[in-house]
Design an enzyme around this catalytic site. Structure first.
Site, PDB file in Angstrom:
ATOM      1  N   VAL A  19      -8.746  -3.889  21.587  1.00 60.11           N
ATOM      2  CA  VAL A  19      -8.093  -4.994  22.295  1.00 60.11           C
ATOM      3  C   VAL A  19      -6.865  -4.470  23.033  1.00 60.11           C
ATOM      4  CG1 VAL A  19      -6.989  -7.247  22.058  1.00 60.11           C
ATOM      5  CG2 VAL A  19      -8.894  -6.640  20.563  1.00 60.11           C
ATOM      6  N   LYS A  22      -7.760  -2.833  26.258  1.00 55.65           N
ATOM      7  CA  LYS A  22      -8.059  -3.842  27.280  1.00 55.65           C
ATOM      8  C   LYS A  22      -6.775  -4.457  27.841  1.00 55.65           C
ATOM      9  CE  LYS A  22     -12.578  -5.203  25.408  1.00 55.65           C
ATOM     10  NZ  LYS A  22     -13.366  -6.324  24.804  1.00 55.65           N
ATOM     11  N   HIS A  99      -1.248  -3.625  19.478  1.00 57.30           N
ATOM     12  CA  HIS A  99      -1.418  -4.846  18.690  1.00 57.30           C
ATOM     13  C   HIS A  99      -1.642  -4.505  17.217  1.00 57.30           C
ATOM     14  CE1 HIS A  99      -1.642  -6.809  22.505  1.00 57.30           C
ATOM     15  NE2 HIS A  99      -2.850  -6.346  22.791  1.00 57.30           N
ATOM     16  N   SER A 178      -7.540 -12.477  13.241  1.00 60.14           N
ATOM     17  CA  SER A 178      -8.458 -13.020  12.230  1.00 60.14           C
ATOM     18  C   SER A 178      -9.260 -11.961  11.485  1.00 60.14           C
ATOM     19  CB  SER A 178      -9.428 -14.039  12.868  1.00 60.14           C
ATOM     20  OG  SER A 178      -8.708 -15.130  13.406  1.00 60.14           O
ATOM     21  N   GLU A 207      -4.033 -19.934   1.912  1.00 58.70           N
ATOM     22  CA  GLU A 207      -3.435 -21.110   2.547  1.00 58.70           C
ATOM     23  C   GLU A 207      -4.312 -22.337   2.349  1.00 58.70           C
ATOM     24  OE1 GLU A 207      -2.766 -20.598   6.695  1.00 58.70           O
ATOM     25  OE2 GLU A 207      -1.768 -18.663   6.449  1.00 58.70           O
ATOM     26  N   ALA A 209      -6.064 -25.376   3.686  1.00 60.52           N
ATOM     27  CA  ALA A 209      -6.536 -25.712   5.030  1.00 60.52           C
ATOM     28  C   ALA A 209      -5.764 -26.919   5.563  1.00 60.52           C
ATOM     29  CB  ALA A 209      -8.033 -26.001   5.010  1.00 60.52           C
ATOM     30  N   GLU A 214      -6.086 -27.082  16.716  1.00 62.42           N
ATOM     31  CA  GLU A 214      -5.303 -25.865  16.911  1.00 62.42           C
ATOM     32  C   GLU A 214      -4.723 -25.860  18.319  1.00 62.42           C
ATOM     33  OE1 GLU A 214      -6.884 -22.099  15.500  1.00 62.42           O
ATOM     34  OE2 GLU A 214      -8.518 -23.179  14.515  1.00 62.42           O
ATOM     35  N   HIS A 244     -11.456 -11.976  19.381  1.00 57.12           N
ATOM     36  CA  HIS A 244     -11.338 -10.531  19.562  1.00 57.12           C
ATOM     37  C   HIS A 244     -12.379  -9.747  18.769  1.00 57.12           C
ATOM     38  CE1 HIS A 244      -7.922 -10.698  22.136  1.00 57.12           C
ATOM     39  NE2 HIS A 244      -7.168 -11.312  21.259  1.00 57.12           N
ATOM     40  N   GLU A 250     -15.118 -11.397  26.966  1.00 59.43           N
ATOM     41  CA  GLU A 250     -14.843 -11.671  28.380  1.00 59.43           C
ATOM     42  C   GLU A 250     -15.669 -12.837  28.907  1.00 59.43           C
ATOM     43  OE1 GLU A 250     -13.617  -7.521  27.528  1.00 59.43           O
ATOM     44  OE2 GLU A 250     -15.413  -8.694  27.099  1.00 59.43           O
ATOM     45  N   ARG A 290       3.605 -15.667  21.137  1.00 62.71           N
ATOM     46  CA  ARG A 290       2.723 -16.831  21.199  1.00 62.71           C
ATOM     47  C   ARG A 290       2.807 -17.530  19.850  1.00 62.71           C
ATOM     48  NH1 ARG A 290      -2.419 -14.941  20.856  1.00 62.71           N
ATOM     49  NH2 ARG A 290      -2.623 -15.861  18.788  1.00 62.71           N
ATOM     50  N   ASN A 304       1.084 -22.341  12.339  1.00 67.41           N
ATOM     51  CA  ASN A 304      -0.038 -21.513  11.910  1.00 67.41           C
ATOM     52  C   ASN A 304       0.433 -20.065  11.818  1.00 67.41           C
ATOM     53  OD1 ASN A 304      -2.467 -20.281  11.381  1.00 67.41           O
ATOM     54  ND2 ASN A 304      -3.396 -20.762  13.348  1.00 67.41           N
ATOM     55  N   GLY A 311      -2.165 -10.681  23.234  1.00 70.00           N
ATOM     56  CA  GLY A 311      -2.996  -9.901  24.132  1.00 70.00           C
ATOM     57  C   GLY A 311      -2.719 -10.173  25.602  1.00 70.00           C
ATOM     58  N   TYR A 315      -9.051 -12.365  29.027  1.00 72.33           N
ATOM     59  CA  TYR A 315      -9.396 -13.624  28.359  1.00 72.33           C
ATOM     60  C   TYR A 315      -8.304 -14.063  27.373  1.00 72.33           C
ATOM     61  CZ  TYR A 315     -10.875 -10.117  24.930  1.00 72.33           C
ATOM     62  OH  TYR A 315     -10.911  -9.045  24.077  1.00 72.33           O
TER      63      TYR A 315
END
Length: 343
Positions: A19, A22, A99, A178, A207, A209, A214, A244, A250, A290, A304, A311, A315
């Protein structure tokens, strides 16, 4: 006028290596080459540093040479090995798009601090805090921000499966995109989820839920001068968001639709943006981040996670949210470098 020399670091040893490559490709295609002189430093999955001509999928096979960032403030740059001799390449500012682990946890930020080179993004402390979801939740909660109910387990701890109300999410406490995350719907699934998370981190977070949609908000700036992008919204068809890790991200997510701007009222989007800024400040962020949240049916906004180096792929959510707010990727790159140089 001399161009500003920008060291752009990408790749790295984390699970998010591909990632990162990219992201670097997009930055290379959009940086203002009239104003900036980019120097591309790729780091292999095994941790080898190489200066290359330009980031691409096969960058390691191109014309590369060994290059490392010196921690010597007087040197203020790179040591580049050419013809069995080291050359010093001065660097004005660093822009890391590493990342995940070593890129967002304060590690590379520590090297930048030692080198005396200004850098894009959050400092050591805020990077480390945001990377560890449990620490981020504790600080956010103390600042009056709602967080999920959570439990931390370390090393070989094995909690009783009947101690939780399902569903819960089992996550590596310090990982991104994730990786190693499982939604656990019953007690019989818990041990396998913990074993998977432990492949990515020795510290695990469980956690409760959160019911809600989201949403995310891109934040740009230092201190009190913050700019926010348009709010986005993830609509899941099943499972949870993990673009990812998909085969062809993409072409869009396999199980989700991302709306930018979010299909919400102006009042709701405004509250989400203000909450994102509050979280950003509470966690000591600077440069960019973010902020991902849940919007519940009763209007409650729950944190969250905070991604301190989102990224920059074609995308990715962060640049899309900023573009929707009128800030193009070339302008965004320019603003981030200017912010870093201001300190």
């Amino acid at each position: 006028m001399n161009k500003v020399k920008v060291a752009i670091l990408f790749g790295g040893c984390s699970e998010e290596h591909d990632v990162s490559v990219k992201s670097a490709i997009e930055i290379a295609a959009n940086i203002d080459n009239e104003k900036y002189e980019p120097i591309y430093i790729g780091i292999t999955k095994s941790g080898v540093w190489k200066m290359c001509e330009k980031p691409c999928a096969e960058w390691e096979n191109g014309n590369c040479c060994s290059a490392v960032l010196s921690p010597d403030k007087k040197m203020h740059g790179l040591l580049v090995l050419k013809n069995n001799e080291y050359e010093i390449h001065h660097v004005d500012v660093a822009f890391s798009v590493l990342h995940g682990k070593t890129g967002e946890d304060g590690s590379i930020q520590g090297l930048f601090e030692l080198s005396g080179i200004p850098y894009v993004g959050c400092d050591i402390q805020s990077s480390a805090i945001c990377m560890d979801k449990s620490l981020a939740y504790i600080i956010a909660k103390n600042a009056g921000i709602a967080t999920p109910e959570f439990w931390v387990i370390n090393k070989d701890d094995r909690p009783a499966a009947d101690a939780f109300t399902y569903p819960v999410f089992v996550k590596p406490a310090r990982s991104g995109s994730s990786y190693g995350v499982t939604k656990v719907n019953g007690a019989d699934e818990l041990d396998a989820a913990i074993d998977l998370a432990r492949q990515y981190d020795s510290k695990i977070i469980i956690e409760q839920a959160v019911l809600g949609c989201e949403v995310g908000c891109a934040v740009l700036g230092n201190s009190s001068e913050l700019i926010v992008g348009e709010v986005d919204q993830i609509r899941l068809r099943h499972g949870f968001f993990r673009i990812h890790q998909e085969a062809e991200p993409e072409k869009g997510s396999e199980n989700a639709v991302i709306n930018v701007p979010a299909d919400l009222s102006a009042e709701e989007r405004g509250r989400i943006q203000e909450t994102a800024k509050k979280i950003y400040k509470a966690l000591g962020c600077r440069g960019l981040a973010r902020v991902d949240m849940f919007l519940q049916d009763n209007g409650r906004i729950v944190l969250n996670e905070v991604n301190t180096l989102p990224g920059f792929t074609s995308y990715s959510r962060y640049p899309r949210m900023m573009a929707a707010a009128g800030i193009t990727l070339p302008e965004l790159i320019d603003r981030l470098i200017v912010l870093a140089l201001k300190g």
